[in-house]
Design a protein around this motif. Structure first.
Motif, PDB file in Angstrom:
ATOM      1  N   UNK A  42      -9.326   8.701 -52.757  1.00 39.98           N
ATOM      2  CA  UNK A  42     -10.026   8.531 -54.030  1.00 39.98           C
ATOM      3  C   UNK A  42     -11.106   9.582 -54.213  1.00 39.98           C
ATOM      4  N   UNK A  43     -11.236  10.068 -55.433  1.00 38.76           N
ATOM      5  CA  UNK A  43     -12.223  11.102 -55.758  1.00 38.76           C
ATOM      6  C   UNK A  43     -13.561  10.443 -56.104  1.00 38.76           C
ATOM      7  N   UNK A  44     -14.630  10.951 -55.499  1.00 38.30           N
ATOM      8  CA  UNK A  44     -15.957  10.415 -55.760  1.00 38.30           C
ATOM      9  C   UNK A  44     -16.985  11.531 -55.786  1.00 38.30           C
ATOM     10  N   UNK A  45     -18.222  11.169 -56.127  1.00 40.10           N
ATOM     11  CA  UNK A  45     -19.244  12.219 -56.160  1.00 40.10           C
ATOM     12  C   UNK A  45     -20.101  12.195 -54.895  1.00 40.10           C
ATOM     13  N   UNK A  46     -20.712  13.325 -54.654  1.00 41.51           N
ATOM     14  CA  UNK A  46     -21.500  13.522 -53.449  1.00 41.51           C
ATOM     15  C   UNK A  46     -22.668  12.542 -53.358  1.00 41.51           C
ATOM     16  N   UNK A  47     -23.331  12.269 -54.484  1.00 42.02           N
ATOM     17  CA  UNK A  47     -24.481  11.355 -54.459  1.00 42.02           C
ATOM     18  C   UNK A  47     -24.071   9.953 -53.999  1.00 42.02           C
ATOM     19  N   UNK A  48     -22.913   9.466 -54.475  1.00 47.72           N
ATOM     20  CA  UNK A  48     -22.401   8.153 -54.075  1.00 47.72           C
ATOM     21  C   UNK A  48     -22.205   8.128 -52.561  1.00 47.72           C
ATOM     22  N   UNK A  49     -21.495   9.130 -52.051  1.00 48.14           N
ATOM     23  CA  UNK A  49     -21.220   9.219 -50.617  1.00 48.14           C
ATOM     24  C   UNK A  49     -22.515   9.313 -49.806  1.00 48.14           C
ATOM     25  N   UNK A  50     -23.420  10.194 -50.238  1.00 46.70           N
ATOM     26  CA  UNK A  50     -24.646  10.429 -49.485  1.00 46.70           C
ATOM     27  C   UNK A  50     -25.497   9.158 -49.386  1.00 46.70           C
ATOM     28  N   UNK A  52     -14.470  20.202 -51.921  1.00 52.83           N
ATOM     29  CA  UNK A  52     -13.111  19.662 -51.807  1.00 52.83           C
ATOM     30  C   UNK A  52     -12.803  19.215 -50.381  1.00 52.83           C
ATOM     31  N   UNK A  53     -13.480  18.144 -49.978  1.00 53.08           N
ATOM     32  CA  UNK A  53     -13.324  17.629 -48.624  1.00 53.08           C
ATOM     33  C   UNK A  53     -13.213  16.110 -48.625  1.00 53.08           C
ATOM     34  N   UNK A  54     -12.509  15.604 -47.622  1.00 51.76           N
ATOM     35  CA  UNK A  54     -12.504  14.165 -47.329  1.00 51.76           C
ATOM     36  C   UNK A  54     -13.690  13.934 -46.407  1.00 51.76           C
ATOM     37  N   UNK A  55     -14.557  12.993 -46.792  1.00 48.68           N
ATOM     38  CA  UNK A  55     -15.839  12.824 -46.113  1.00 48.68           C
ATOM     39  C   UNK A  55     -16.017  11.448 -45.466  1.00 48.68           C
ATOM     40  N   UNK A 112     -18.172  10.692 -42.361  1.00 50.97           N
ATOM     41  CA  UNK A 112     -18.119  11.862 -41.492  1.00 50.97           C
ATOM     42  C   UNK A 112     -19.353  12.731 -41.704  1.00 50.97           C
ATOM     43  N   UNK A 113     -19.871  13.261 -40.608  1.00 50.71           N
ATOM     44  CA  UNK A 113     -20.910  14.292 -40.694  1.00 50.71           C
ATOM     45  C   UNK A 113     -20.268  15.531 -41.309  1.00 50.71           C
ATOM     46  N   UNK A 138     -16.022  17.134 -41.886  1.00 49.38           N
ATOM     47  CA  UNK A 138     -15.302  16.956 -43.141  1.00 49.38           C
ATOM     48  C   UNK A 138     -13.913  17.578 -43.040  1.00 49.38           C
ATOM     49  N   UNK A 139     -12.979  16.938 -43.686  1.00 48.87           N
ATOM     50  CA  UNK A 139     -11.578  17.370 -43.659  1.00 48.87           C
ATOM     51  C   UNK A 139     -11.254  18.055 -44.987  1.00 48.87           C
ATOM     52  N   UNK A 140     -10.707  19.272 -44.955  1.00 51.83           N
ATOM     53  CA  UNK A 140     -10.320  19.915 -46.218  1.00 51.83           C
ATOM     54  C   UNK A 140      -9.360  19.018 -47.009  1.00 51.83           C
ATOM     55  N   UNK A 141      -9.464  19.082 -48.337  1.00 51.49           N
ATOM     56  CA  UNK A 141      -8.576  18.273 -49.176  1.00 51.49           C
ATOM     57  C   UNK A 141      -7.116  18.541 -48.790  1.00 51.49           C
TER      58      UNK A 141
END
Length: 158
Positions: free
Chosen positions: A6-14, A53-56, A118-119, A123-126
């Motif tokens: 699923x695509x999300x934004x950095x602020x949500x993840x952080x 563009x990473x899986x985090x 993930x730190x 991170x895993x490339x898309x």
């Protein structure tokens, strides 16, 4: 077995990573699309919007509900990936092209348990078959092709 990216934004993840949330709401700005790809317990991975563009990270699908923003805030609080209810409403309004006609709109809630984060160094490339026109996400088989490659990368980090 399958998983979803699923695509999300950095602020949500952080925010969720900093809080180390144990259950999260991967919300959708509109409930109209629903979510039926996964069965409970199957993995749901977090991929950041371009240009990151990473899986985090990810979590495990528990269920889907369409509920008002107020109920999502009451149920999940900061586990919505925002610091307060107004921030949640502001983000939803942004993704709804600025529509403020409903002060308590329904949203889609993809509920995930046991999230992992993930730190940046991990991170895993898309996925190699990821298209720039994918807005919401994409499902994969963890036993073949690109999906198998991605899932093996996730497992190495877990």
């Amino acid at each position: 077995m399958k998983f979803f990216v699923g695509v999300t934004d950095y602020d949500w993840y952080q925010q969720l990573m900093l809080d180390q949330a144990s259950e999260v709401n991967f919300w959708l700005p509109s409930p109209n699309v629903g979510f039926k790809y996964l069965e409970p317990g199957q993995p749901f991975l977090f991929k950041l919007h371009s240009p990151r563009n990473f899986i985090v990270g990810g979590g495990y699908f528990a269920g889907y509900s369409a509920i008002p923003v107020s109920m999502a805030w009451d149920a999940f609080g900061r586990n919505n990936g925002v610091p307060d209810r107004q921030a949640l409403l502001t983000r939803i309004t942004k993704y709804r092209d600025g529509d403020k006609s409903n002060p308590d709109p329904d949203i889609g809630c993809i509920i995930l348990t046991d999230p992992f984060y993930f730190e940046e160094r991990d991170w895993i490339p898309q996925p190699s078959d990821w298209s720039s026109n994918i807005v919401r996400g994409k499902g994969y088989s963890m036993h073949m092709g690109v999906g198998k490659e991605v899932w093996e990368s996730v497992q190495m980090r877990l």
